[in-house]
Design an enzyme around this catalytic site. Sequence first.
Site, PDB file in Angstrom:
ATOM      1  N   ASP A 166       0.855  -1.187   0.000  1.00 18.23           N
ATOM      2  CA  ASP A 166       0.000   0.000   0.000  1.00 18.23           C
ATOM      3  C   ASP A 166       0.892   1.238   0.000  1.00 18.23           C
ATOM      4  OD1 ASP A 166      -2.311   1.478   0.076  1.00 18.23           O
ATOM      5  OD2 ASP A 166      -2.856   0.966   2.133  1.00 18.23           O
ATOM      6  N   GLU A 217       2.491   4.829  -4.268  1.00 12.75           N
ATOM      7  CA  GLU A 217       2.460   5.699  -5.463  1.00 12.75           C
ATOM      8  C   GLU A 217       3.833   6.342  -5.779  1.00 12.75           C
ATOM      9  OE1 GLU A 217      -1.160   4.536  -4.086  1.00 12.75           O
ATOM     10  OE2 GLU A 217       0.166   5.831  -2.916  1.00 12.75           O
ATOM     11  N   ASP A 220      -8.886   3.352  -1.999  1.00 11.47           N
ATOM     12  CA  ASP A 220      -9.748   3.841  -0.918  1.00 11.47           C
ATOM     13  C   ASP A 220     -11.040   4.435  -1.474  1.00 11.47           C
ATOM     14  OD1 ASP A 220      -7.688   3.043   0.680  1.00 11.47           O
ATOM     15  OD2 ASP A 220      -6.910   5.047   1.049  1.00 11.47           O
TER      16      ASP A 220
END
Length: 817
Positions: free
Chosen positions: A442, A445, A520
């Site tokens: 997670d 990015e 999310d």
Amino acid sequence: MLAVLIGFCLARAQEIDVTRLDKIGPVTSYIKTEKGITLNCGDNSQIQLTVLAADLIRVRASFAKPIPAKDHSWAIAKEDWRITSWNVTETAEAITITTSEIEAVVHRSPLLIEFRDARTHKTINADEQPMAYDGKGSLAPIQFDPSAGQFVAVAKKLGFDEHFYGLGEKAARLDKRRGFFVNWNSDTPGYSEGRDPIYQTIPFYIGLENGLAYGIFFDNSYRSYFDFGRLSQERIWFGAEGGELNYYFFYGPSIKKIVSRYADLTGHMPLTPLWALGVQQCRYSYYPDTMVERVVREYRERDLPLDVIYLDIHYLNGYRVFTFDPKRFPDPKTLTDKLSKQGVKTVVIVDPGVKFQRPLIDATQNKSPNPELGPQDQSYYVFNQGFEQKYFQHRKNGELFIPRVWPGDSVFVDFTKPDARKWWGDLHRAYTDNGIAGIWNDMNEPADFVDQTGKNQRDVVSYDEGENSTHAKNRNVFALLMARATYEGLARLQPDRRPFVVTRAAYAGIQRYSTMWTGDTLSTWDALALNVPMFTTLGLSGEPFVGSDVGGFIGRANGEFLVRSYQIGFLAPFFRNHHAVDGYDQEPWRFGKYYEDIIRKYLKLRYRLLPFLYTTLEEAHRTGVPLFRPLMLNYQDDPNTYNLDDEFMIGNELLVAPIVKPDITSRLVYLPKGIWYDYWTNKKYEGGTMIRAEAPLETVPMFVRGGAIIPTGPEMKYIGEKPLDPMTFAIYPDEKGSASTTLYEDDGISPAYLKGAFSRTSVDVKRSATGYVVHVKSREGSYNPGSRKLVFVIESTTSSRPASLADNGQAQQIEIK
């Protein structure tokens, strides 16, 4: 603030006028090579056209200078293409490469490339203007880092009835026509339709017009743009803020063929462990260990199937990756052993941020066989090792790059370094030794609480195969390389087990290493409606193993919403209920018995359908064609399916029309041409029309294609609880009374399937004078599923009884009267 900044940049980007950029010069000469041609241009530019296959041509351009000798991409998996037959011809106006499937026509002046069908000579795709670049730097104000490269772009003619699909994870509808999209991996919690960019970058799209399809993969990791005729009736264009103009042209005309060839180029998804298709439960976060046990116990006592439980960031010692909190999880191996005895696997989150922590004492942890279980406040072994080996990212001035994420001041690994990837992968021993079955990547990015746009990372340098390039080039591949390090590490640590990795961010080629979920999401009906076009688009973009947080991640669900969310999720490959730390609980039982009973129905149906789902997943592994499909993938010749994004199909056999609005008890459903059967009632329909289907909360409209056979197994609490005995084949004859399927099986655990340890059992059914004759062919492959009973049921009639026979792996025949 992030939304404002991204919105401002997007608005500026939409002002790009590619017609005003510098154009590549005309062709002055060309050289033929073994696999293509190199074009020399009047402005010293060069273009290479390389024939990789009869249906795949690469176009690579360098503006005002020769094409560099170095040629590297993190996305490309296959480089050893067999030499295919092709030839080149020329006239005064053009140079043409011809294969058995494509004609690539290069018009000399102006330099325009046109792709035609080699058989019909019909134009498939053509440049609207010459390739362009920003030689004057006029677009520098919109670029993330103007010093990192110049803007490059390609403009293509827009067809009057051309449709566009792909680009990976986009919060958008299925057909991207008239859309404008940006690729820049971004942490975007609570996104809604139209928010762009979000987490992933997959610069691959498919064009479809008049039933003929082509694909273009623009392999460029800089921030890129795709404009599908947003304001123009003449052109679409794509471009990037640096790097090469480098794209691959795929010709179908079948979309399935394009998707398959894209998988050949960027890599085929390996099969996950079979348990990854089971029900998964997560929350940010379940802690301490007794809470985790309680959740699993609730599932078992309530007769709800469950295969996987997740540990989010609160299992960590001060948010330090590769550690366990000594109070909340003092003995992780004992916990995972307890859960394993109940058939439940444990997956943990691993973020890229390593806590920045200089040791206050000697780093004696490095000598401990299990440093992950020791104290970390004085000396953190992961930081110590990475810092000593210079594995962390640094700025141009040589200083360590220190972003802020969950641990506070942190560092990121330079995953472009091979040694750093190996080190990171080997660190997962901290998890495998403690019984952890899978890894969830997670925040990759990569997110940075200092600045989510990436500006804080602008001068960060990565090794990048010796180029020492900056963040503008490497941001979009960070997650890909982290997933690669994770996958390869797990494969080394446990060579007899298939790795299971989940990622949020990605670049093209991610399917080689990881499954994914859509980040999310919101617990809203509008967000639920995005599930179908997002899952189908990801499948068309090379990512077959996808899903979302069932019930949504942010916001408050209710019983009706949770049920409708499960009615989509129970057929997605990745099937996980997950919610935020501050959100209302949404496990299946939280809204009362009525809703829990409905959810239980779909969880159990998921497990009965596992033989069908796994067979379809293996097809995705082998061919690249996804499990979760838009109707247009199966019915490319039917224009009614081209923008249909509130229905989906599982494989070729099962059509689903979910409810994505509240208080709805029926809906219109489009059934393509052919015979269809209502899954619940077996009512028969003639397709090619719209019908109204009843959809009370207990029922999601589902239809089976005539000619399909759906293999099903027994109900289970978890995968592997019992043998697949009996194996039942639900038969839905077509208009001729025929049906067929091929069942795929393997051990579901090891990579032995890659060496032939699998089985395929083909079943054909024909109508006879007195009923139906079932032909079971000899089992193919070396895997033996064991003795069991095969049961055959004709679902189109109530007048026949099931027939059965013992499965001996040999060809057999039985009649159903």
